[in-house]
Design a protein around this motif. Structure first.
Motif, PDB file in Angstrom:
ATOM      1  N   GLY A  85       0.822  -1.214   0.000  1.00 38.04           N
ATOM      2  CA  GLY A  85       0.000   0.000   0.000  1.00 38.04           C
ATOM      3  C   GLY A  85       0.850   1.254   0.000  1.00 38.04           C
TER       4      GLY A  85
ATOM      5  N   LEU B 298       0.969   1.436 -20.905  1.00 36.60           N
ATOM      6  CA  LEU B 298       1.569   1.674 -19.580  1.00 36.60           C
ATOM      7  C   LEU B 298       1.847   3.167 -19.373  1.00 36.60           C
TER       8      LEU B 298
ATOM      9  N   LEU C 195      -1.342   4.889 -18.615  1.00 36.92           N
ATOM     10  CA  LEU C 195      -1.793   4.657 -17.226  1.00 36.92           C
ATOM     11  C   LEU C 195      -0.989   5.511 -16.252  1.00 36.92           C
ATOM     12  N   GLU C 196       0.326   5.530 -16.494  1.00 41.05           N
ATOM     13  CA  GLU C 196       1.203   6.256 -15.561  1.00 41.05           C
ATOM     14  C   GLU C 196       0.911   7.751 -15.546  1.00 41.05           C
ATOM     15  N   LYS C 197       0.500   8.278 -16.708  1.00 37.92           N
ATOM     16  CA  LYS C 197       0.262   9.726 -16.788  1.00 37.92           C
ATOM     17  C   LYS C 197      -1.218  10.075 -16.771  1.00 37.92           C
TER      18      LYS C 197
ATOM     19  N   LEU D 210      -4.982   8.991 -10.515  1.00 36.07           N
ATOM     20  CA  LEU D 210      -3.798   8.222 -10.110  1.00 36.07           C
ATOM     21  C   LEU D 210      -4.059   6.723 -10.196  1.00 36.07           C
ATOM     22  N   LEU D 211      -3.229   6.037 -10.977  1.00 41.32           N
ATOM     23  CA  LEU D 211      -3.333   4.579 -11.136  1.00 41.32           C
ATOM     24  C   LEU D 211      -1.943   3.993 -11.010  1.00 41.32           C
ATOM     25  N   ASP D 212      -1.802   2.999 -10.164  1.00 46.54           N
ATOM     26  CA  ASP D 212      -0.502   2.328  -9.996  1.00 46.54           C
ATOM     27  C   ASP D 212      -0.603   0.900 -10.506  1.00 46.54           C
ATOM     28  N   VAL D 213       0.264   0.548 -11.442  1.00 49.66           N
ATOM     29  CA  VAL D 213       0.323  -0.855 -11.866  1.00 49.66           C
ATOM     30  C   VAL D 213       1.100  -1.600 -10.794  1.00 49.66           C
ATOM     31  N   ARG D 214       0.448  -2.538 -10.150  1.00 50.18           N
ATOM     32  CA  ARG D 214       1.076  -3.262  -9.045  1.00 50.18           C
ATOM     33  C   ARG D 214       1.690  -4.577  -9.484  1.00 50.18           C
ATOM     34  N   GLU D 215       1.218  -5.093 -10.593  1.00 53.33           N
ATOM     35  CA  GLU D 215       1.697  -6.399 -11.037  1.00 53.33           C
ATOM     36  C   GLU D 215       1.457  -6.506 -12.524  1.00 53.33           C
TER      37      GLU D 215
ATOM     38  N   TYR E 252      -7.155   4.691  -6.402  1.00 56.91           N
ATOM     39  CA  TYR E 252      -7.321   5.302  -5.071  1.00 56.91           C
ATOM     40  C   TYR E 252      -8.466   6.312  -5.084  1.00 56.91           C
TER      41      TYR E 252
END
Lengths: 176, 188
Positions: free
Chosen positions: B121, B151, B154-156, B160-165, B185
């Motif tokens: 987290g 990718l 998503l990053e930009k 806010l989005l975080d690729v976790r896997e 989030y």
């Protein structure tokens, strides 16, 4: 005669003292009464001022400020740990020899929040695999790279492998 | 006779007034009212400080560009709104040349739950608890450049989005299959 005059003087002095004390206490009682009234009035004024101040406080405004603060601080924290895997892929493109390719790649986070990668791949030769291992070690951002299950093909001398490594968090840190 | 009795009566009357009215009134209602006024003054001081602080905060907020405030609200919204987000992710995948085949919620949080720092987290935010998160799993098919474009999108993204896997499975055709977990989030 002298004794009677002394008694008369004594009674007079006592009378003067008693009436003085009564007068003083009477004035004190009036003062206390007036002071009590002044304080009561002051209390009413203060209570009204508090009610007026309370009416100026809007809970919605307060909540708006709290949420803005939470959004700013949490957003800052989240942005500092924002993940950008594209940086890792770009780095892999740069440092990995073209004679080595992955057939599968799994990038994830350990329970301690350390990023790690596990993959299977094929290298054209053992030397190509050694070059890949050397490249990872030289770069230093793909750490603890362990190549295992290394198998040399009898057909074309290609080498299949399993790679396990941890990733420097800076490599996947988002930079605007 | 009167010259003796009246001063004595006056003296006792003075003592009676002192102990029956002056002392109880001073120690009772007057002391209570004074304490109450003192408390009221503290309250009013706090109210004045609050008003000053509110004015300062209002000035600081007004100094922020409203467009940036709107962007901040998109960045960390008030609700999860995962359906709208899935539509946006689908559109991003289409623009990137990636074909999404499946989107699902991995770990739907219980009502009122917060971000779990131990599970990858967000650390310090978890203590303050204003943020919740949920993971989305995505399955996709596409080329490597399409994945790179997706990718980066998503990053930009504004939210806010975080690729976790991410799991990439190769093929000899140049088209890969991808399995991703994306964390989103929102402010509780």
């Amino acid at each position: 005669m002298t004794q009677r005059q002394f008694r008369s003087d004594y009674s007079g002095a006592f009378g003067f003292l008693a009436y003085s004390v009564l007068g003083f206490v009477f004035l004190l009682a009036i003062g206390v009464f007036i002071y009590g009234r002044i304080l009561a009035t002051e209390k009413i004024v203060k209570d009204k001022a508090i009610l007026a101040a309370q009416s100026q406080i809007d809970p919605l405004v307060v909540e708006g400020f709290v949420r803005l603060r939470d959004r700013l601080t949490s957003g800052q924290t989240l942005l500092e740990s924002h993940v950008a895997f594209s940086g890792l892929f770009s780095t892999l493109e740069k440092i990995q020899p073209t004679t080595v390719r992955f057939t599968s790649l799994h990038i994830s986070f350990e329970s301690t929040n350390v990023p790690r990668m596990e993959g299977t791949g094929v290298a054209k030769s053992f030397n190509a695999l050694a070059a890949a291992s050397e490249a990872f070690a030289t770069d230093g951002r793909i750490r603890n790279a362990i190549f295992s299950k290394i198998t040399v093909s009898d057909e074309d001398n290609s080498v299949s492998f399993v790679l396990s490594a941890t990733i420097d968090p800076r490599l996947i840190a988002f930079t605007p | 006779m009167n010259s003796r009795v009246l001063p004595i009566l006056a003296f006792f009357l003075a003592i009676a007034i002192l102990f029956a009215y002056v002392r109880p009134t001073w120690n009772g209602p007057i002391a209570k009212t004074k304490a109450s006024i003192e408390s009221s003054e503290k309250t009013l001081t706090a109210a004045r400080e609050y008003t000053e602080k509110q004015n300062q905060l209002a000035s600081a907020r007004n100094a922020i560009d409203p467009a940036n405030l709107d962007r901040l609200e998109i960045f960390l919204p008030d609700s999860v709104n995962n359906v709208g987000l899935i539509l946006d992710i689908n559109a991003l995948a289409a623009r990137s040349g990636l074909s999404l085949s499946n989107i699902d919620i991995v770990n739907a949080p219980a009502a009122g739950s917060t971000v779990d720092a131990a599970g990858g987290g967000i650390g310090p935010v978890a203590n303050a608890n204003p943020v919740s998160s949920v993971d989305l799993s995505l399955s996709a098919v596409g080329t490597y450049p399409a994945l790179q474009a997706f990718l980066k999108g998503l990053e930009k993204s504004a939210r806010l989005l975080d690729v976790r896997e991410i799991l990439v499975k190769g093929s000899n055709t140049g088209v890969y299959t991808y399995q991703m977990t994306v964390r989103l989030y929102w402010l509780r």
